[in-house]
Write a protein that holds these residues in place. Sequence first.
Motif, short mmCIF file in Angstrom:
data_model
loop_
_atom_site.label_atom_id
_atom_site.label_comp_id
_atom_site.label_asym_id
_atom_site.label_seq_id
_atom_site.Cartn_x
_atom_site.Cartn_y
_atom_site.Cartn_z
N GLN A 204 36.40 25.37 -11.02
CA GLN A 204 36.75 23.95 -11.03
C GLN A 204 37.65 23.57 -9.85
OE1 GLN A 204 38.47 23.01 -14.85
NE2 GLN A 204 36.69 23.78 -15.97
N SER A 205 38.34 24.55 -9.30
CA SER A 205 39.31 24.26 -8.24
C SER A 205 38.92 24.84 -6.88
CB SER A 205 40.69 24.81 -8.62
OG SER A 205 40.62 26.22 -8.82
N ASP A 206 37.91 25.69 -6.84
CA ASP A 206 37.57 26.39 -5.60
C ASP A 206 36.97 25.43 -4.57
OD1 ASP A 206 37.15 28.52 -3.82
OD2 ASP A 206 35.11 28.81 -4.55
N THR A 207 37.46 25.53 -3.35
CA THR A 207 36.91 24.77 -2.22
C THR A 207 36.31 25.76 -1.25
OG1 THR A 207 38.61 23.06 -2.48
CG2 THR A 207 37.41 23.12 -0.40
#
Length: 362
Positions: A204-207
């Motif tokens: 959900q937070s990985d870029t």
Amino acid sequence: MEVPLDHLNPNSRKISIEYLFNEPFDPNKKTILTHADPLDEFLGVGHLTEVKTEEFNVIHVRGRYSSPGLTNFFDENPTITWSDKYRWLNRYQVIQDMEWIRKAFLGNSPVILLGFGSNAGLVHYYLHEYPNQVEKVVSLNPLLLDIPKNLSFWDLLESFDDLSKNFSAEEIIHFSAQADQPYFFMDKLSRDSLISEHMNIFLQSDTKRSIEDLFPSLGARAFEHFMDIGIYDLGTLGHFLRLLSIDLRNEPSKKILEIYQGTNYDLGKQFTSKMIVIGGAYNLLLDPKSFDAIGELYPNSNVFLLKDGYNFSRTREAEIWNDLLAVFYSDDTPGQVRMYAKLQGMDLLFQDRTYNSIRVGN
């Protein structure tokens, strides 16, 4: 700086490569050399060798992996094959660039090499070509996949059955590069539940970096790691590298295999200066026994493990990362002793070398 496109061809055209200094170069100071790596950047861990020090010159080499001139050359000549691209992007060419930079600024003086992950693999390769030009090496979680292959170590990720069923290889490897929990020191039911929970939070937070932004350099570097594995199956990691290097591997040419060269670890015995290997015992990408094996290849080595993962997030969150690096690339022996004690006091130093408590498989 301009370097030959092909160091093996004296008549080769020149390309420009980039490097940065932390401060204006001071010839009276010792010099630390680091080199960027496209695989580290793709995994989001390419910043771990950003050294902050006024006591040393620090040269951060971007190199041909991100050379605009080389990229434009490829774009302007669409008939260039992957075998040609790899001929100009393989690690031999990269370490020759490193040697050109060392010689340009240091002459006959040796350099201190600092590497992490995939770029630590370049450091070891450079060291074996130029052992007399290196004063010291600090190698952080070196991604040397021929070590676990040659010693038949297990695939750590194989023990997490549900991951490969529910997530792609790219998602698993990105997560593994950032993970810092002691999953292998838990019972299977607890660790499977926890790792699935952490995986979903991470996604959900990985870029992610774009593959297109890093190709063809990323493909060339992934190909070398894949070839280092050879026929040995490292499971998800091997599959991940296979996918990243598919264009190179599909090239119908024996030239690529002729260009590829593995690291000659026998030459490590010639390096009598200090080798410091720092590994993460909670690593999901590298079996922690690999680091002890790497240390055995060098006559003057120190190996220690941290209670941390591949990207050393626990240690960095403790706000001692720069201090830790500083004492090990310096000759501050009392400072190193104090750092060991500090790591022990913060419960970051892993000292169980029996590995008996690590549970892998079912």
